[in-house]
Scaffold this motif. Sequence first.
Motif, short mmCIF file in Angstrom:
data_model
loop_
_atom_site.label_atom_id
_atom_site.label_comp_id
_atom_site.label_asym_id
_atom_site.label_seq_id
_atom_site.Cartn_x
_atom_site.Cartn_y
_atom_site.Cartn_z
N LYS A 1 30.64 -83.32 20.59
CA LYS A 1 30.54 -81.91 20.98
C LYS A 1 29.94 -81.77 22.38
CE LYS A 1 26.03 -80.78 18.86
NZ LYS A 1 25.77 -82.06 18.19
N TRP A 2 29.04 -82.70 22.76
CA TRP A 2 28.47 -82.64 24.11
C TRP A 2 29.48 -83.12 25.15
CZ3 TRP A 2 24.73 -79.64 25.21
CH2 TRP A 2 23.71 -79.38 24.30
N LEU A 3 30.35 -84.05 24.78
CA LEU A 3 31.41 -84.46 25.70
C LEU A 3 32.39 -83.31 25.94
CD1 LEU A 3 32.22 -88.06 24.41
CD2 LEU A 3 30.96 -87.42 26.48
N ILE A 4 32.70 -82.56 24.89
CA ILE A 4 33.57 -81.39 25.04
C ILE A 4 32.91 -80.35 25.93
CG2 ILE A 4 34.62 -79.46 23.81
CD1 ILE A 4 35.11 -81.33 21.46
N ALA A 5 31.61 -80.12 25.71
CA ALA A 5 30.89 -79.14 26.53
C ALA A 5 30.89 -79.58 28.00
CB ALA A 5 29.46 -78.98 26.02
N THR A 6 30.76 -80.89 28.23
CA THR A 6 30.80 -81.40 29.60
C THR A 6 32.13 -81.06 30.25
OG1 THR A 6 29.33 -83.22 29.00
CG2 THR A 6 30.61 -83.45 31.02
N GLY A 7 33.22 -81.37 29.57
CA GLY A 7 34.54 -81.07 30.11
C GLY A 7 34.77 -79.59 30.32
N LEU A 8 34.23 -78.78 29.42
CA LEU A 8 34.39 -77.33 29.52
C LEU A 8 33.74 -76.79 30.79
CD1 LEU A 8 35.34 -74.73 27.99
CD2 LEU A 8 33.03 -74.61 27.08
N PHE A 9 32.50 -77.22 31.06
CA PHE A 9 31.80 -76.70 32.22
C PHE A 9 32.31 -77.31 33.53
CE2 PHE A 9 28.45 -75.79 28.97
CZ PHE A 9 28.52 -74.41 29.09
N LEU A 10 32.77 -78.55 33.48
CA LEU A 10 33.40 -79.12 34.67
C LEU A 10 34.68 -78.38 34.99
CD1 LEU A 10 32.85 -82.97 34.16
CD2 LEU A 10 31.51 -81.37 35.54
N GLY A 11 35.43 -77.99 33.95
CA GLY A 11 36.62 -77.18 34.16
C GLY A 11 36.27 -75.81 34.71
N ALA A 12 35.15 -75.24 34.26
CA ALA A 12 34.71 -73.95 34.77
C ALA A 12 34.35 -74.03 36.25
CB ALA A 12 33.52 -73.45 33.96
N SER A 13 33.72 -75.13 36.65
CA SER A 13 33.37 -75.30 38.07
C SER A 13 34.63 -75.33 38.94
CB SER A 13 32.57 -76.60 38.25
OG SER A 13 32.19 -76.77 39.59
N ALA A 14 35.64 -76.06 38.49
CA ALA A 14 36.90 -76.10 39.24
C ALA A 14 37.65 -74.78 39.17
CB ALA A 14 37.79 -77.23 38.70
N SER A 15 37.34 -73.95 38.18
CA SER A 15 37.98 -72.64 38.05
C SER A 15 37.37 -71.61 38.98
CB SER A 15 37.88 -72.15 36.60
OG SER A 15 38.56 -73.02 35.72
N VAL A 16 36.26 -71.94 39.62
CA VAL A 16 35.68 -71.07 40.65
C VAL A 16 36.33 -71.38 42.00
CG1 VAL A 16 33.56 -70.41 41.85
CG2 VAL A 16 33.51 -70.89 39.39
N LYS A 17 36.30 -72.66 42.35
CA LYS A 17 37.02 -73.17 43.53
C LYS A 17 37.50 -74.56 43.17
CE LYS A 17 34.69 -70.91 47.47
NZ LYS A 17 33.89 -71.17 48.70
N TRP A 18 38.59 -74.96 43.79
CA TRP A 18 39.11 -76.29 43.48
C TRP A 18 38.14 -77.40 43.86
CZ3 TRP A 18 44.93 -75.85 45.30
CH2 TRP A 18 45.63 -75.11 44.34
N ASN A 19 37.30 -77.18 44.86
CA ASN A 19 36.37 -78.24 45.23
C ASN A 19 35.29 -78.45 44.17
OD1 ASN A 19 35.87 -75.62 46.81
ND2 ASN A 19 33.82 -76.51 46.81
N GLY A 20 35.26 -77.60 43.14
CA GLY A 20 34.41 -77.87 41.98
C GLY A 20 34.82 -79.13 41.25
#
Length: 485
Positions: free
Chosen positions: A161-180
């Motif tokens: 579940k923490w690995l999924i949360a990691t991927g979720l927030f990393l995806g959110a960072s890239a969803s702000v700007k691609w350089n995320g």
Amino acid sequence: MLIFVLSLGLRFWQLNRLNTLIFDEIYFADHGFSYLKQLDLFDVHPPLGKYFLALGIWIHAHLFGGGEAFRAASEVGDLDAMAYRWLNALTGSLIPLLVGAIAYQWTHRDRLTLLAAGFTALDGLLLVESRLSLINVYLLFFGLLGLWCFGQALTQNLDFKWLIATGLFLGASASVKWNGLGFWLGFILLYSFAWILEEIKYWRPPKLQEQKKEQASQTIQVPVDSQKNGHRVIQDKTRKTNKNKTKSRENLFHQLTQIDFLKLGFSFAFVPFVFYRLQWIPHLQLHPNFTFLEMQRQILGYHESIDSTVDVHPYCSPWHSWIWMRRPVAYYFDRPQVNGESVIVDIHAMGNPILWWLSTLAICALIGTWLSTLGDWWNQDPINTRQWCFHTFLISQYLANFLPWAAVSRCTYIYHYMGASLIAFLTLAWWVDLSLSKRHWLWQVLSWSAIALIIAGFIFWLPIYIGLPLSPEAFHRRMWFRSWY
């Protein structure tokens, strides 16, 4: 709590004193307003950051008494600046706490945690970005939150579940700007390096057999009578203690290679992509003339069409100049009359120079130390594995957020370095904490001098971070180099 209160106070103090759109607020704040009013817009970044700006305006209108002004407004400039800035200020004040949390996760050292959070709170560029309706703070917030979740996954035996949360927030960072994607790339570098070590560890030259025989021959002779008197019990406890210490310093590189490939792909590829795709739905519903793929092509085409010369923008700066803060960006400049005298009101997007220069030296020193440790590992000499893993984590994140900009041909700005700069601040905190642990007076003097200079630098340049009126002489004293103007 003191660091958080300081960060919060500096971000909210007279937040709407300059009640006008500043720099890219003319785009980002306007986009957030347009979502709420269902107006047409074209954006050159994914929409997630503007959703949060819209959320801030909506909360201000419904909970903070700004409803009448919002209903009467035909454009975002008609609103009080507090409406589109307050959520950024709150988010930016949480970033130092996240940096401190990551530091504690990897080291469990209280002083290092306070130093990392404190240095981050004393950065001028983060303060400027937090006090305006821009979107870089959301990129940083979600990226750091993803790194924290990854640390939680490591401490809890790679809990899915923490690995999924990691991927979720990393995806959110890239969803702000691609350089995320830099935070995501940092994990890929760390994971790849772990597998490289796993593959080449058997190629290392063996230790001398004579040393092994000598170590094997060094045994402690314990009399039988002493064993009966309790020494055997003491030895057993010592063995258990050493075993626990070894277990607590388990090689995290080996732990990374134990992640199941299906879980890895699901957490770090499928989850980020699904989040990125889903966050486009509200935008596409308001603009049904474009498909998802067409929007990606338009964004890519826009960034590829931007030139890299100062003719495009006077504050363009090459990626390699950011580490020395050669070319900051003037977000706002005015020369009003106060009591019959001309003053300068300036908001300069520049970091704390002392903090940036020291952190650059810190990350360079860390890379040198890391390479030395790599040589020790290759020769099978004793190393501090946990510390080496922490250093690898820092270096992978720094390089992933910094070096890809070398391949970017468009005009770039110093705020593109912000992701890497936070890792550099954490690295500097590690060196200062290490120096404070030494008893020699020279290390103590150097450490406390660095802390004092960073605090003094922040106070000295604070007026141009938050736009306080300065006399022309006071303003020019803060512009140490011609390229800073």
